[in-house]
Design an enzyme around this catalytic site. Structure first.
Site, PDB file in Angstrom:
ATOM      1  NE  ARG A  64      -0.811   1.548   3.883  1.00 30.07           N
ATOM      2  CZ  ARG A  64       0.278   2.216   4.258  1.00 30.07           C
ATOM      3  NH1 ARG A  64       1.412   1.585   4.506  1.00 30.07           N
ATOM      4  NH2 ARG A  64       0.249   3.532   4.348  1.00 30.07           N
ATOM      5  N   GLY A  65       0.243   2.398  -0.062  1.00 30.89           N
ATOM      6  CA  GLY A  65       0.974   3.654  -0.092  1.00 30.89           C
ATOM      7  C   GLY A  65       1.208   4.095  -1.522  1.00 30.89           C
ATOM      8  CB  ALA A  66       0.408   7.261  -3.283  1.00 27.26           C
ATOM      9  NE  ARG A  98      -6.446   0.684  -2.070  1.00 30.80           N
ATOM     10  CZ  ARG A  98      -6.026   1.265  -0.945  1.00 30.80           C
ATOM     11  NH1 ARG A  98      -4.758   1.170  -0.595  1.00 30.80           N
ATOM     12  NH2 ARG A  98      -6.865   1.955  -0.197  1.00 30.80           N
ATOM     13  CD  GLN A 212      -4.347   2.119   7.192  1.00 27.05           C
ATOM     14  OE1 GLN A 212      -4.986   2.591   8.134  1.00 27.05           O
ATOM     15  NE2 GLN A 212      -4.885   1.924   6.014  1.00 27.05           N
ATOM     16  CG  ASP A 253      -3.469   7.664  -1.113  1.00 26.52           C
ATOM     17  OD1 ASP A 253      -3.063   6.528  -1.391  1.00 26.52           O
ATOM     18  OD2 ASP A 253      -3.481   8.116   0.036  1.00 26.52           O
ATOM     19  CG  ASN A 263      -3.399  11.394   3.014  1.00 30.76           C
ATOM     20  OD1 ASN A 263      -2.641  10.671   2.364  1.00 30.76           O
ATOM     21  ND2 ASN A 263      -3.288  11.541   4.318  1.00 30.76           N
ATOM     22  CE  LYS A 264      -5.855   5.057   4.404  1.00 30.78           C
ATOM     23  NZ  LYS A 264      -6.593   3.984   3.683  1.00 30.78           N
TER      24      LYS A 264
END
Length: 380
Positions: A64-66, A98, A212, A253, A263-264
Site C-alpha cells: 500500500r501507499g501511493a 485501487r 495504519q 494518494d 489522503n487517508k
C-alpha cells in the site's frame, strides 16, 4: 501446485526487510512483498508469481501507499511479461486495483509503454520483458531519490515555519519506508528532523479503521528511535487545544489540478483543526501523485471499502499464526460508511512539498508550474 501467494518468512534482519523486491529464483521471476497486514507482530513476505496474486495483495493492503503502489504496478507489468502472461490484460487489472491512488496507474503506464515500444522496435518478447523490468527498477530508484529530496525540502520548510527546532509534529496514516522506494514522504521529513535533533515529539494518529498509524507508523518510529506518542483519531482536537501540535504532516494518494488533496480518511478534519488553531498543515508527496487530468477535488474517485472493516475490529495475528476473523463491535447487520480517503481543499493546505521543492500557497497555477518543471527535469 504451490500457492503463488503463500507467505514465507523474511530472511533479512528486521531493519533491512524491504517493502518490495524483485527476485529471480530457479522457478522463475517473482515479486516479493513485505505483508503489511501482519505488522507489527511479525515480518512476513508474500511471494507473487502472477498478477492476480499482486492485485490481491494490493486490494487487501498487504502492499500500500501511493508511491510504492506505482512501483508495484510497474513491477507487475514486468512480472506478467517475464512469465509470459497477457501483458495488456495484466496492466488493466493492475491499474484498476485501487481507484484513488494515481501512482498505481502511473507506474503501470510507464512499464507498459516501454514494453510496447520494445515490441514495436522489433524486439522479441524477452527483450520487451527486460525493458519493462528496467523501467520498473528505474522508477524504484527515482522514487528513492525523490524521497530524499522531499525530506530535505520538508525539513527546510519546517525550520522556516517553526524557527528554533523542537518540532512537535502530528501525522496521519503511514508515510514511511513502507510506502516508498526510499524513506517515505511525510514520515521522511519527520525522520530528517529527528536526525537533525529538531524533533521533540511525533504524534501518531491511530488511523481507524485499519490502524495504519498504530501498526505501521509507530512500528517505523520505534525502529528509528524517534520520540513518538500514539493517540486515537478523535483525540487530535484536544491535542490542538492544548497547544501541543506545531505542524501537521501528511502524505497524499492523489492531488488534483486545483491542489485538492486526497489522503487517508481523517486527513480533512485535521486540516480544519489546523486552520482553526493556526497550525501549518503540510502535504508531502512526489510530483507523480499530482493528477493534472483531475480538475478538482470533487472529481476524485474515492474508494469505498467493505463495511466489515468498521463493524469488526481486526486484530493483527500473533507471530506464526494465520489471520483470523475480525471481532464484531457492532450489532449484526449494521451498515457502515467506510470511505478509504477524504479530500482536503487547497485553501486549507499551508504548503505542498515535492522533490522539486515546496509550493505555498497551493493553487492551480502553482500546481501547473510544478508539473511543467517536473516534466522539463524528466526530459532533461
Amino acid at each position: 501446485m504451490a500457492d503463488p501467494y503463500a507467505p514465507v518468512a523474511a530472511d533479512a534482519p528486521s531493519s533491512q526487510v524491504p517493502a518490495l523486491r524483485w527476485d529471480e529464483p530457479p522457478e522463475g521471476p517473482v515479486l516479493v512483498l513485505l505483508d503489511q497486514t501482519r505488522l507489527p507482530a511479525e515480518e512476513v513476505e508474500l511471494v507473487c508469481t502472477d498478477v492476480p496474486a499482486l492485485v490481491g495483495a494490493i486490494r487487501t493492503l498487504a502492499v500500500r501507499g501511493a508511491p510504492l503502489l506505482g512501483i508495484a504496478g510497474a513491477y507487475g507489468v514486468a512480472l506478467a511479461a517475464a512469465r509470459g502472461f497477457d501483458v495488456e490484460d495484466a496492466a488493466q487489472a493492475l491499474a484498476h486495483a485501487r481507484p484513488t491512488a494515481v501512482n498505481l496507474a502511473y507506474g503501470v503506464r510507464r512499464a507498459l509503454a516501454v514494453y510496447r515500444s520494445a515490441l514495436a522496435g522489433g524486439g522479441d518478447l524477452g527483450a520487451a520483458a527486460g525493458a519493462a523490468l528496467a523501467e520498473a527498477e528505474l522508477l524504484h530508484r527515482q522514487d528513492a531519490q525523490s524521497s530524499a529530496r522531499m525530506a530535505s525540502a520538508g525539513l527546510a520548510l519546517l525550520d522556516e515555519l517553526l524557527p528554533g527546532g523542537n518540532h512537535r509534529i502530528l501525522t496521519h496514516c503511514n508515510t514511511g519506508a513502507l510506502v516508498s522506494g526510499g524513506e517515505g514522504t511525510a514520515f521522511a521529513v519527520a525522520l530528517a528532523a529527528h536526525r537533525a535533533g529538531r524533533l521533540q515529539r511525533l504524534w501518531v494518529d491511530e488511523t481507524r479503521p485499519l490502524l495504519q498509524g498504530a501498526r505501521l507508523t509507530a512500528y517505523e518510529a520505534a525502529r528509528s528511535g524517534m520520540a513518538y506518542t500514539l493517540l486515537t483519531d478523535n483525540a487530535a482536537g484536544s491535542l490542538f487545544a492544548a497547544g501541543e501540535v506545531d505542524a501537521v504532516l501528511i502524505g497524499a494518494d492523489r492531488i488534483a489540478a486545483d491542489g485538492s488533496v486526497a489522503n487517508k480518511v481523517g486527513s480533512y478534519p485535521l486540516a480544519v483543526l489546523a486552520r482553526y488553531h493556526h497550525v501549518p498543515f503540510v502535504v508531502v508527496a512526489p510530483t507523480t501523485t499530482i493528477d493534472p487530468d483531475t480538475a478538482e477535488g470533487a472529481s476524485i474517485e474515492v474508494e469505498q471499502r467493505a463495511g466489515q472493516e468498521v463493524t469488526e475490529f481486526a486484530v493483527p495475528p500473533a507471530a506464526g499464526s494465520e489471520p483470523g476473523a475480525g471481532v464484531p463491535v457492532a450489532p449484526l447487520g449494521t451498515q457502515a460508511y467506510n470511505p478509504a480517503f477524504d479530500v482536503t481543499p487547497p485553501e486549507l493546505v499551508t504548503a505542498l512539498v515535492t522533490e522539486d521543492g515546496a509550493l505555498s500557497p497551493v493553487t492551480g497555477s502553482g500546481i501547473a508550474d510544478l508539473c511543467a518543471r517536473s516534466r522539463q527535469a524528466t526530459m532533461g
